[in-house]
Write a protein that holds these residues in place. Sequence first.
Motif, PDB file in Angstrom:
ATOM      1  N   ALA A 160      10.500  -0.782   7.489  1.00  0.00           N
ATOM      2  CA  ALA A 160       9.578  -0.963   8.606  1.00  0.00           C
ATOM      3  C   ALA A 160      10.192  -1.907   9.627  1.00  0.00           C
ATOM      4  CB  ALA A 160       8.254  -1.525   8.105  1.00  0.00           C
ATOM      5  N   THR A 161       9.932  -1.632  10.887  1.00  0.00           N
ATOM      6  CA  THR A 161      10.416  -2.503  11.949  1.00  0.00           C
ATOM      7  C   THR A 161       9.300  -3.446  12.367  1.00  0.00           C
ATOM      8  OG1 THR A 161       9.694  -1.034  13.716  1.00  0.00           O
ATOM      9  CG2 THR A 161      11.917  -0.668  12.827  1.00  0.00           C
ATOM     10  N   SER A 162       9.679  -4.440  13.150  1.00  0.00           N
ATOM     11  CA  SER A 162       8.675  -5.351  13.686  1.00  0.00           C
ATOM     12  C   SER A 162       7.659  -4.587  14.519  1.00  0.00           C
ATOM     13  CB  SER A 162       9.347  -6.421  14.545  1.00  0.00           C
ATOM     14  OG  SER A 162      10.223  -7.194  13.765  1.00  0.00           O
ATOM     15  N   GLN A 163       8.144  -3.585  15.277  1.00  0.00           N
ATOM     16  CA  GLN A 163       7.221  -2.803  16.091  1.00  0.00           C
ATOM     17  C   GLN A 163       6.265  -2.006  15.200  1.00  0.00           C
ATOM     18  OE1 GLN A 163       8.851  -0.552  19.322  1.00  0.00           O
ATOM     19  NE2 GLN A 163       6.881   0.372  19.802  1.00  0.00           N
ATOM     20  N   ASP A 164       6.747  -1.497  14.060  1.00  0.00           N
ATOM     21  CA  ASP A 164       5.852  -0.796  13.129  1.00  0.00           C
ATOM     22  C   ASP A 164       4.731  -1.725  12.692  1.00  0.00           C
ATOM     23  OD1 ASP A 164       7.445   1.520  13.146  1.00  0.00           O
ATOM     24  OD2 ASP A 164       8.560   0.900  11.357  1.00  0.00           O
ATOM     25  N   PHE A 165       5.084  -2.953  12.344  1.00  0.00           N
ATOM     26  CA  PHE A 165       4.066  -3.904  11.899  1.00  0.00           C
ATOM     27  C   PHE A 165       3.082  -4.198  13.021  1.00  0.00           C
ATOM     28  CE2 PHE A 165       2.318  -8.131  11.598  1.00  0.00           C
ATOM     29  CZ  PHE A 165       1.629  -8.008  10.408  1.00  0.00           C
ATOM     30  N   LEU A 166       3.602  -4.453  14.224  1.00  0.00           N
ATOM     31  CA  LEU A 166       2.713  -4.728  15.354  1.00  0.00           C
ATOM     32  C   LEU A 166       1.791  -3.543  15.627  1.00  0.00           C
ATOM     33  CD1 LEU A 166       5.129  -6.543  17.837  1.00  0.00           C
ATOM     34  CD2 LEU A 166       3.291  -7.570  16.463  1.00  0.00           C
ATOM     35  N   ASP A 167       2.321  -2.329  15.514  1.00  0.00           N
ATOM     36  CA  ASP A 167       1.498  -1.133  15.726  1.00  0.00           C
ATOM     37  C   ASP A 167       0.402  -1.021  14.666  1.00  0.00           C
ATOM     38  OD1 ASP A 167       2.996  -0.447  17.965  1.00  0.00           O
ATOM     39  OD2 ASP A 167       4.226   1.025  16.895  1.00  0.00           O
ATOM     40  N   ARG A 168       0.733  -1.327  13.421  1.00  0.00           N
ATOM     41  CA  ARG A 168      -0.289  -1.280  12.354  1.00  0.00           C
ATOM     42  C   ARG A 168      -1.355  -2.336  12.588  1.00  0.00           C
ATOM     43  NH1 ARG A 168       4.189  -1.121   8.996  1.00  0.00           N
ATOM     44  NH2 ARG A 168       3.700  -3.177   8.169  1.00  0.00           N
ATOM     45  N   LEU A 169      -0.941  -3.545  12.927  1.00  0.00           N
ATOM     46  CA  LEU A 169      -1.898  -4.614  13.192  1.00  0.00           C
ATOM     47  C   LEU A 169      -2.765  -4.259  14.395  1.00  0.00           C
ATOM     48  CD1 LEU A 169      -3.075  -7.382  12.602  1.00  0.00           C
ATOM     49  CD2 LEU A 169      -1.154  -8.395  13.861  1.00  0.00           C
ATOM     50  N   ALA A 170      -2.151  -3.707  15.441  1.00  0.00           N
ATOM     51  CA  ALA A 170      -2.914  -3.304  16.629  1.00  0.00           C
ATOM     52  C   ALA A 170      -3.949  -2.244  16.266  1.00  0.00           C
ATOM     53  CB  ALA A 170      -1.970  -2.787  17.708  1.00  0.00           C
ATOM     54  N   ALA A 171      -3.598  -1.327  15.376  1.00  0.00           N
ATOM     55  CA  ALA A 171      -4.550  -0.281  14.968  1.00  0.00           C
ATOM     56  C   ALA A 171      -5.745  -0.893  14.244  1.00  0.00           C
ATOM     57  CB  ALA A 171      -3.849   0.747  14.085  1.00  0.00           C
ATOM     58  N   VAL A 172      -5.501  -1.888  13.409  1.00  0.00           N
ATOM     59  CA  VAL A 172      -6.608  -2.562  12.715  1.00  0.00           C
ATOM     60  C   VAL A 172      -7.484  -3.278  13.734  1.00  0.00           C
ATOM     61  CG1 VAL A 172      -7.205  -4.408  11.096  1.00  0.00           C
ATOM     62  CG2 VAL A 172      -5.381  -2.793  10.523  1.00  0.00           C
ATOM     63  N   ILE A 173      -6.859  -3.988  14.664  1.00  0.00           N
ATOM     64  CA  ILE A 173      -7.619  -4.700  15.687  1.00  0.00           C
ATOM     65  C   ILE A 173      -8.453  -3.706  16.498  1.00  0.00           C
ATOM     66  CG2 ILE A 173      -7.387  -6.002  17.850  1.00  0.00           C
ATOM     67  CD1 ILE A 173      -4.989  -7.472  16.473  1.00  0.00           C
ATOM     68  N   GLU A 174      -7.848  -2.601  16.920  1.00  0.00           N
ATOM     69  CA  GLU A 174      -8.570  -1.598  17.705  1.00  0.00           C
ATOM     70  C   GLU A 174      -9.729  -0.992  16.918  1.00  0.00           C
ATOM     71  OE1 GLU A 174      -5.837   1.252  19.376  1.00  0.00           O
ATOM     72  OE2 GLU A 174      -4.581  -0.371  20.155  1.00  0.00           O
ATOM     73  N   SER A 175      -9.587  -0.909  15.606  1.00  0.00           N
ATOM     74  CA  SER A 175     -10.677  -0.356  14.793  1.00  0.00           C
ATOM     75  C   SER A 175     -11.892  -1.272  14.796  1.00  0.00           C
ATOM     76  CB  SER A 175     -10.209  -0.102  13.353  1.00  0.00           C
ATOM     77  OG  SER A 175     -10.108  -1.320  12.620  1.00  0.00           O
ATOM     78  N   ARG A 176     -11.695  -2.514  15.210  1.00  0.00           N
ATOM     79  CA  ARG A 176     -12.793  -3.485  15.250  1.00  0.00           C
ATOM     80  C   ARG A 176     -13.512  -3.516  16.601  1.00  0.00           C
ATOM     81  NH1 ARG A 176     -10.601  -3.283  10.644  1.00  0.00           N
ATOM     82  NH2 ARG A 176     -10.610  -5.049   9.215  1.00  0.00           N
ATOM     83  N   LEU A 177     -13.003  -2.751  17.575  1.00  0.00           N
ATOM     84  CA  LEU A 177     -13.675  -2.662  18.870  1.00  0.00           C
ATOM     85  C   LEU A 177     -15.079  -2.094  18.686  1.00  0.00           C
ATOM     86  CD1 LEU A 177     -10.727  -1.272  21.003  1.00  0.00           C
ATOM     87  CD2 LEU A 177     -12.025  -3.344  21.551  1.00  0.00           C
ATOM     88  N   PRO A 178     -16.044  -2.566  19.463  1.00  0.00           N
ATOM     89  CA  PRO A 178     -17.406  -2.035  19.348  1.00  0.00           C
ATOM     90  C   PRO A 178     -17.456  -0.514  19.493  1.00  0.00           C
ATOM     91  CG  PRO A 178     -17.391  -3.976  20.751  1.00  0.00           C
ATOM     92  CD  PRO A 178     -15.958  -3.646  20.449  1.00  0.00           C
ATOM     93  N   ALA A 179     -16.645   0.039  20.396  1.00  0.00           N
ATOM     94  CA  ALA A 179     -16.618   1.490  20.605  1.00  0.00           C
ATOM     95  C   ALA A 179     -16.129   2.245  19.372  1.00  0.00           C
ATOM     96  CB  ALA A 179     -15.733   1.829  21.802  1.00  0.00           C
TER      97      ALA A 179
END
Length: 121
Positions: free
Chosen positions: A4-23
């Motif tokens: 995994a690359t650093s960008q892969d990790f950031l993308d996974r973390l971003a996906a978790v964060i986005e899943s927490r959006l009210p929408a």
Amino acid sequence: MTPATSQDFLDRLAAVIESRLPANGGDPDKSYVARLFSKGTDAILKKVGEEATETVMAGKDGVPEKIVYEVADLWFHSMIALAHFGLKPGDVLAELARREGLSGLEEFASRASAPRQKEGG
């Protein structure tokens, strides 16, 4: 399998964060990130500011572990802000890539001479 690359990790973390959006059904009663999103822009930006200040204080202390801990908090909360504004870590990485090879002084001068874009304008 490739590592995994650093960008892969950031993308996974971003996906978790986005899943927490009210929408996306983020529940403020079950998630810190969803709670922060529910408080709105000012609360999110205030948290980024607090984490930036804590990063500066850790740097002044000069303890590497404290610096890493606080920068991690700053990055995390910055990613929450990015998601709030519909942006992704890749947008920041693209901007850093654009700047690669530029002198810092040249890059700063180009920003200083360019008119600032205002929201809605």
